[in-house]
Enzyme design. Structure first.
Site, mmCIF file in Angstrom:
data_model
loop_
_atom_site.group_PDB
_atom_site.id
_atom_site.type_symbol
_atom_site.label_atom_id
_atom_site.label_comp_id
_atom_site.label_asym_id
_atom_site.label_seq_id
_atom_site.Cartn_x
_atom_site.Cartn_y
_atom_site.Cartn_z
ATOM 1 N N SER A 145 0.948 -1.083 0.052
ATOM 2 C CA SER A 145 0.037 0.024 0.112
ATOM 3 C C SER A 145 0.859 1.377 0.086
ATOM 4 O O SER A 145 2.118 1.113 0.669
ATOM 5 C CB SER A 145 -0.853 0.055 1.256
ATOM 6 O OG SER A 145 -1.650 1.058 1.264
ATOM 7 N N ASP A 152 2.052 8.296 11.132
ATOM 8 C CA ASP A 152 1.030 9.243 11.566
ATOM 9 C C ASP A 152 -0.260 9.118 10.691
ATOM 10 O O ASP A 152 -1.213 10.015 10.812
ATOM 11 C CB ASP A 152 1.240 10.528 11.899
ATOM 12 C CG ASP A 152 1.801 11.241 10.808
ATOM 13 O OD1 ASP A 152 2.173 10.837 9.965
ATOM 14 O OD2 ASP A 152 1.821 12.688 10.982
ATOM 15 N N HIS A 153 -0.161 8.372 9.611
ATOM 16 C CA HIS A 153 -1.244 8.292 8.577
ATOM 17 C C HIS A 153 -2.694 7.708 9.322
ATOM 18 O O HIS A 153 -2.597 6.842 10.323
ATOM 19 C CB HIS A 153 -1.208 7.232 7.546
ATOM 20 C CG HIS A 153 -1.852 7.488 6.337
ATOM 21 N ND1 HIS A 153 -3.226 6.700 6.237
ATOM 22 C CD2 HIS A 153 -1.692 7.965 5.249
ATOM 23 C CE1 HIS A 153 -3.790 7.185 5.126
ATOM 24 N NE2 HIS A 153 -2.908 7.735 4.392
ATOM 25 N N LYS A 166 2.086 -3.612 7.196
ATOM 26 C CA LYS A 166 2.372 -3.745 5.820
ATOM 27 C C LYS A 166 3.832 -3.598 5.641
ATOM 28 O O LYS A 166 4.540 -4.395 4.775
ATOM 29 C CB LYS A 166 1.509 -2.977 5.069
ATOM 30 C CG LYS A 166 0.026 -3.449 4.590
ATOM 31 C CD LYS A 166 -0.686 -2.676 3.735
ATOM 32 C CE LYS A 166 -2.040 -3.499 3.483
ATOM 33 N NZ LYS A 166 -2.133 -4.419 3.021
#
Length: 261
Positions: A145, A152-153, A166
């Site tokens: 991805s 901090d997404h 991931k």
């Protein structure tokens, strides 16, 4: 005249051998590309068009599934069903035997529970990579991805640190020693594929909203099998208005190889 004829024949045979040698090293065509492909995540929304594209291009397709009867209702009779689970390493070795390449489109089913990101996106990928290494698989294509390096997404807060796990899965694949391609798509959609231009870029930069059709991601997976230039590369991808790509070799060649682990 007979000796001269034999000489000419020898020269022709030598030229043919050289030509075949060029193809076998991947410099003169696609004959060196993997022919038997094991797909993990084959019944998912990216895996299903991926299997269809592999079959259309003449690959022998094997699928790793937990329930062959259920999967057969989705994928039909043209593939070989191998019962296994990415969370159970003992089931993976038999599935890998005879596979030239592996493509993984697996992903967590929820933020918690047995299908959480840590179990699927990290340990599942790690188990697949380890089994592929032990079996001598020649190429492993992983669908990951975009934004995996952005701690901090919002997706990490919403979905059990999915991007962090991931990234750990990516790192496990890189460390396995299996030649790989890691594809980091933007937002996945069910849009009609083959209608837009592909963007391949590196650096996992913070960007605005980017999207790509799931079947277009499948196309990139299939193309990555064909070209040595795609190996040991990690890249982000999305689509923009324009004509679909035709020169995939050039696209992959424009990417930088990953540093050695």
């Amino acid at each position: 005249n007979l000796p001269m004829s034999l000489t000419r024949r020898s020269a022709l045979i030598g030229a043919c051998v050289l030509a075949l040698g060029a193809c076998s090293t991947g410099t003169g065509g696609l004959s060196a590309a993997p022919k038997t492909v094991l797909v993990a995540g084959a019944t998912g929304r990216t895996g299903t068009p991926l299997v269809a594209q592999l079959l259309a291009e003449g690959y022998t397709v094997r699928v790793l599934v937990r329930d062959p009867a259920k999967a057969r209702a989705v994928l039909g009779e043209q593939v070989t069903y191998l019962t296994g689970d990415v969370t159970d390493p003992a089931t993976l070795a038999p599935a890998m035997q005879g596979a030239d390449a592996v493509i993984s489109t697996i992903g967590a089913k929820g933020a918690k529970g047995p299908g959480r990101p840590e179990v699927i996106d990290y340990m599942g990928v790690k188990n697949l990579a380890s089994a592929a290494s032990a079996a001598g698989v020649r190429h492993f294509v992983l669908v990951s991805s975009r934004a995996v390096t952005q701690e901090d997404h919002p997706l990490n807060r919403m979905f059990g640190d999915v991007l962090k796990w991931k990234l750990q899965g990516e790192n496990a694949l890189r460390a396995s020693g299996v030649p790989y391609t890691i594809i980091r798509p933007g937002g996945l959609t069910n849009a009609e594929p083959g209608k837009s231009a592909f963007v391949l870029e590196q650096g996992d930069k913070v960007t605005g909203q980017t999207t790509i059709a799931r079947a277009d991601v499948a196309t990139i997976c299939v193309q990555a099998l064909k070209y040595p230039e795609a190996r040991n590369r990690t890249f982000e991808t999305h689509t923009v208005p324009g004509s679909p790509s035709t020169d995939w070799r050039a696209k992959f060649a424009g990417l930088k190889a990953d540093p050695s682990p």
